[in-house]
Write a protein that holds these residues in place. Sequence first.
Motif, PDB file in Angstrom:
ATOM      1  N   LEU A   1       1.583   6.932  -6.538  1.00  0.00           N
ATOM      2  CA  LEU A   1       0.507   7.877  -6.831  1.00  0.00           C
ATOM      3  C   LEU A   1       0.979   9.315  -6.634  1.00  0.00           C
ATOM      4  N   VAL A   2       1.649   9.573  -5.520  1.00  0.00           N
ATOM      5  CA  VAL A   2       2.169  10.919  -5.249  1.00  0.00           C
ATOM      6  C   VAL A   2       3.171  11.316  -6.330  1.00  0.00           C
TER       7      VAL A   2
ATOM      8  N   THR B   1      -2.813   3.718 -10.473  1.00  0.00           N
ATOM      9  CA  THR B   1      -2.195   3.423  -9.176  1.00  0.00           C
ATOM     10  C   THR B   1      -3.210   3.583  -8.056  1.00  0.00           C
ATOM     11  N   GLY B   2      -4.026   4.648  -8.160  1.00  0.00           N
ATOM     12  CA  GLY B   2      -4.965   4.958  -7.081  1.00  0.00           C
ATOM     13  C   GLY B   2      -6.125   4.104  -7.138  1.00  0.00           C
TER      14      GLY B   2
ATOM     15  N   MET C   1       0.830  -1.201   0.000  1.00  0.00           N
ATOM     16  CA  MET C   1       0.000   0.000   0.000  1.00  0.00           C
ATOM     17  C   MET C   1       0.866   1.253   0.000  1.00  0.00           C
ATOM     18  N   SER C   2       1.939   1.250   0.802  1.00  0.00           N
ATOM     19  CA  SER C   2       2.794   2.440   0.852  1.00  0.00           C
ATOM     20  C   SER C   2       3.515   2.650  -0.478  1.00  0.00           C
ATOM     21  N   GLU C   3       3.898   1.562  -1.154  1.00  0.00           N
ATOM     22  CA  GLU C   3       4.523   1.691  -2.476  1.00  0.00           C
ATOM     23  C   GLU C   3       3.529   2.260  -3.480  1.00  0.00           C
ATOM     24  N   GLN C   4       2.285   1.835  -3.393  1.00  0.00           N
ATOM     25  CA  GLN C   4       1.256   2.355  -4.293  1.00  0.00           C
ATOM     26  C   GLN C   4       1.010   3.831  -4.019  1.00  0.00           C
ATOM     27  N   GLN C   5       0.982   4.213  -2.738  1.00  0.00           N
ATOM     28  CA  GLN C   5       0.764   5.613  -2.393  1.00  0.00           C
ATOM     29  C   GLN C   5       1.929   6.469  -2.868  1.00  0.00           C
ATOM     30  N   GLN C   6       3.152   5.977  -2.726  1.00  0.00           N
ATOM     31  CA  GLN C   6       4.314   6.716  -3.202  1.00  0.00           C
ATOM     32  C   GLN C   6       4.268   6.872  -4.716  1.00  0.00           C
TER      33      GLN C   6
END
Length: 93
Positions: free
Chosen positions: A38-39, A92-93, A31-36
């Motif tokens: 996305l950002v 990604t999101g 999840m954190s890799e996906q959020q990174q």
Amino acid sequence: MSRIIITSLALIATGAFLVASLSAQTSGPSMSEQQQALVSAREQSERARQRGDALRRQAESATNEADRIASQAASLAARIQAAEADISAARTG
């Protein structure tokens, strides 16, 4: 005796296959890799959008046709990059 060995080997192979299958299913990005990601995609999109706006202004102020066309092409390329980053962010999101 050989039946027991064959059965044991079959069970071990089945277990190994199940473990490999489960780990392959859960090996996607965290999840954190996906959020990174996305950002990062959103930041890339914003930078490309800003670059496109600056190039558009440059094209509008160009004094000769060749400079205007080159700036318009660069502006369009930056807008395409922004759109691609938006698509990446959406996936990604």
